[in-house]
Design a protein around this motif. Structure first.
Motif, PDB file in Angstrom:
ATOM      1  N   SER A  23       0.820  -1.214   0.000  1.00 42.95           N
ATOM      2  CA  SER A  23       0.000   0.000   0.000  1.00 42.95           C
ATOM      3  C   SER A  23       0.854   1.263   0.000  1.00 42.95           C
ATOM      4  CB  SER A  23      -0.937   0.005   1.213  1.00 42.95           C
ATOM      5  OG  SER A  23      -0.206  -0.094   2.425  1.00 42.95           O
ATOM      6  N   LEU A  26       1.855   1.969  -3.487  1.00 38.12           N
ATOM      7  CA  LEU A  26       0.741   2.582  -4.215  1.00 38.12           C
ATOM      8  C   LEU A  26       0.686   4.078  -3.947  1.00 38.12           C
ATOM      9  CD1 LEU A  26      -2.052  -0.083  -3.592  1.00 38.12           C
ATOM     10  CD2 LEU A  26      -0.977   0.442  -5.787  1.00 38.12           C
ATOM     11  N   TYR A  30       0.898   6.829  -6.794  1.00 41.30           N
ATOM     12  CA  TYR A  30      -0.346   7.502  -7.183  1.00 41.30           C
ATOM     13  C   TYR A  30      -0.753   8.653  -6.259  1.00 41.30           C
ATOM     14  CZ  TYR A  30      -0.833   3.238  -9.976  1.00 41.30           C
ATOM     15  OH  TYR A  30      -0.631   2.206 -10.857  1.00 41.30           O
ATOM     16  N   LEU A  34      -6.361   8.301  -2.112  1.00 41.55           N
ATOM     17  CA  LEU A  34      -6.365   7.296  -3.171  1.00 41.55           C
ATOM     18  C   LEU A  34      -7.398   6.219  -2.841  1.00 41.55           C
ATOM     19  CD1 LEU A  34      -4.897   6.267  -5.779  1.00 41.55           C
ATOM     20  CD2 LEU A  34      -3.419   4.935  -4.238  1.00 41.55           C
ATOM     21  N   VAL A  36      -8.482   2.424  -3.692  1.00 49.34           N
ATOM     22  CA  VAL A  36      -7.871   1.209  -4.237  1.00 49.34           C
ATOM     23  C   VAL A  36      -8.871   0.063  -4.170  1.00 49.34           C
ATOM     24  CG1 VAL A  36      -5.945  -0.409  -4.067  1.00 49.34           C
ATOM     25  CG2 VAL A  36      -5.620   1.992  -3.395  1.00 49.34           C
ATOM     26  N   TYR A  37      -8.985  -0.686  -5.262  1.00 50.03           N
ATOM     27  CA  TYR A  37      -9.858  -1.862  -5.305  1.00 50.03           C
ATOM     28  C   TYR A  37      -9.041  -3.127  -5.499  1.00 50.03           C
ATOM     29  CZ  TYR A  37     -14.228   0.758  -5.498  1.00 50.03           C
ATOM     30  OH  TYR A  37     -15.293   1.558  -5.201  1.00 50.03           O
ATOM     31  N   ASP A  38      -9.309  -4.111  -4.650  1.00 48.10           N
ATOM     32  CA  ASP A  38      -8.730  -5.442  -4.778  1.00 48.10           C
ATOM     33  C   ASP A  38      -9.604  -6.225  -5.765  1.00 48.10           C
ATOM     34  OD1 ASP A  38      -7.977  -8.101  -4.526  1.00 48.10           O
ATOM     35  OD2 ASP A  38      -7.729  -8.014  -2.357  1.00 48.10           O
ATOM     36  N   VAL A 408      -7.612   3.198  -8.304  1.00 46.56           N
ATOM     37  CA  VAL A 408      -6.639   2.241  -8.822  1.00 46.56           C
ATOM     38  C   VAL A 408      -7.138   0.822  -8.586  1.00 46.56           C
ATOM     39  CG1 VAL A 408      -4.295   1.345  -8.531  1.00 46.56           C
ATOM     40  CG2 VAL A 408      -4.693   3.810  -8.491  1.00 46.56           C
ATOM     41  N   VAL A 410      -6.032  -3.182  -8.347  1.00 45.07           N
ATOM     42  CA  VAL A 410      -4.849  -4.006  -8.123  1.00 45.07           C
ATOM     43  C   VAL A 410      -5.225  -5.481  -8.178  1.00 45.07           C
ATOM     44  CG1 VAL A 410      -3.550  -2.312  -6.774  1.00 45.07           C
ATOM     45  CG2 VAL A 410      -5.161  -3.804  -5.616  1.00 45.07           C
ATOM     46  N   SER A 415      -0.832  -3.011 -10.547  1.00 45.26           N
ATOM     47  CA  SER A 415      -1.832  -1.959 -10.361  1.00 45.26           C
ATOM     48  C   SER A 415      -2.050  -1.208 -11.667  1.00 45.26           C
ATOM     49  CB  SER A 415      -1.380  -0.969  -9.277  1.00 45.26           C
ATOM     50  OG  SER A 415      -0.212  -0.271  -9.676  1.00 45.26           O
TER      51      SER A 415
END
Length: 435
Positions: A23, A26, A30, A34, A36-38, A408, A410, A415
């Motif tokens: 993380s 990331l 970025y 932020l 972030v999607y898994d 983003v 990932v 990513s």
């Protein structure tokens, strides 16, 4: 420390890891704030839903409720898993078109669809329009006549079931802005209007009893009510539904106080209730559709923030401020929604204090988390807020003229940007000079 935090993935450095990516890396790449999607989490939950239907041997559709989070990349991901989507606006439908999403797997919801939106749906021959009111029936009739076209439709009905959830999230009770009421005869009247129109193909009925629901009973009651309604219609005029759509609303775990069952267990109970009741009233088993949004996108999402200022109020509390807030997640201010957060560089570090996580927006109510146990933090540390994938970015705004964050995706240690970060220039792109 909650069980949810205990289950977070960390790497050898002890840092929070999302989709196989550090993380903190990331954040370096970025910046923050932020989202972030898994991606694997999203795929896995769709697979869990699909397996329940397959195990029960029924025809089905898992339709992602895109209001939870919609963008081109998300729709393309959903398409990879052979799922459906439901949209609630011309903008969501346009996004699906731009994503190349198969139109036959699109459902269109909404209680005030415009003529232009209905025209777009008919022109692109989407899978089904869920009719919500009598005005919409009249409007769609006009559009179909003008375009000399046909379309599949369903009726959204209110079954008179109130979910045990936040007041604003209850949509299945009689007193609702959504759908045709069964008890008063509105739904039966709407059925007659649809069946007499040769350009509308009546697939079945739909209901949605609420959101963030933890109890199975309400879903079972609604499912039985839908089948009983169809049984009445069958006896009266011989109508047989091909589809029963029970909506979504399956609750997820946000904090240690939440104790939901697995989302797919709701579906198993619903399918079994429909099977049982159709046999009892001698109806053929319809296809069962569901519309999960939060339970697919929510647990997959993380909001990463950088810690900035701190304020200690002696004898009362300490505030830790981050570089995001109600502009990227309005739910705590709007619904008093609760979340948990961790220190990204060491989620399992010993707890040193309980603080209030505040946003940067010029509102006293811009509080992301009222009480959060954390290790000692310093300016520049990264906080990760958990389970933010539903209704965070989807409800984001430019309040205080702050740009919205990047999104983003990932997966498997890689990513990619799904939505780029807005710039100051983006903020004024629609502004016009005053003369």
């Amino acid at each position: 420390m909650s069980n949810q935090i205990d289950q977070l993935s960390t790497n050898q450095a002890g840092h929070l890891e999302i989709g196989g990516v550090d993380s903190l890396d990331l954040v370096k790449q970025y910046k923050t704030p932020l989202v972030v999607y898994d991606v694997k989490s999203i795929r896995d939950q769709i697979h869990h839903f699909q397996k329940v239907f397959q195990d029960n041997g029924v025809d089905f559709a898992v339709s992602y409720a895109s209001k939870a989070f919609a963008c081109i990349a998300m729709f393309q991901l959903i398409n990879q898993e052979k799922a459906h989507i439901d949209v609630v606006s011309g903008g969501e439908l346009y996004t699906a078109i731009k994503a190349g999403f198969p139109m036959e797997r699109v459902s269109f919801h909404g209680n005030d669809k415009s003529r232009e939106e209905l025209e777009m749906a008919v022109e692109h021959q989407i899978g089904v329009i869920i009719l919500d009111n009598f005005h919409e029936i009249d409007l769609l009739k006009e559009v179909l006549e003008d375009k000399q076209s046909h379309i599949n439709v369903m009726l959204r009905v209110t079954p008179g079931v109130s979910a045990h959830t936040h007041e604003y999230d209850q949509t299945g009770q009689v007193d609702s802005k959504f759908g045709f009421d069964i008890q008063s005869g509105q739904a039966r009247k709407a059925l007659g209007l649809v069946l007499e129109d040769q350009r509308m193909n009546m697939l079945g009925i739909h209901c949605h009893i609420g959101s963030q629901i933890f109890e199975v009973k309400g879903f079972e009651m609604a499912a039985v009510k839908l089948i009983d309604t169809l049984a009445d219609w069958n006896k009266e005029i011989g109508y047989v539904a091909k589809v029963v759509n029970v909506g979504g609303g399956f609750g997820i775990k946000y904090t240690e106080d939440d104790d939901p069952i697995a989302p797919e267990m709701f579906v198993d109970a619903i399918v079994k209730a429909i099977k049982k009741r159709t046999e009892e009233v001698n109806l053929p088993m319809p296809a069962v559709w569901i519309e999960p949004g939060r339970s697919i996108a929510g647990p997959a999402g993380y909001n990463l923030y950088t810690v900035g200022s701190r304020k200690d109020v002696p004898g009362i509390r300490s505030y830790v401020t981050v570089d995001g807030g109600m502009g990227d997640n309005i739910r705590p201010a709007l619904y008093q929604a609760k979340y948990e957060a961790v220190l990204a560089k060491n989620p399992s570090a010993p707890i040193k204090e309980t603080v209030r996580i505040a946003g940067k927006y010029c509102e006293s109510g811009d509080i992301l988390i009222q009480k959060q146990d954390l290790p000692a933090t310093q300016p520049g540390d990264v906080l990760a807020m958990l389970d933010t994938g539903a209704y965070g970015y989807a409800m984001a705004s430019n309040y205080n003229r702050n740009p919205r964050p990047a999104v983003v995706f990932v997966e498997n240690g890689k990513s990619q940007v799904a939505i780029r970060r807005e710039t100051f220039e983006d903020l004024v792109a629609l502004d016009e000079e005053f003369n």
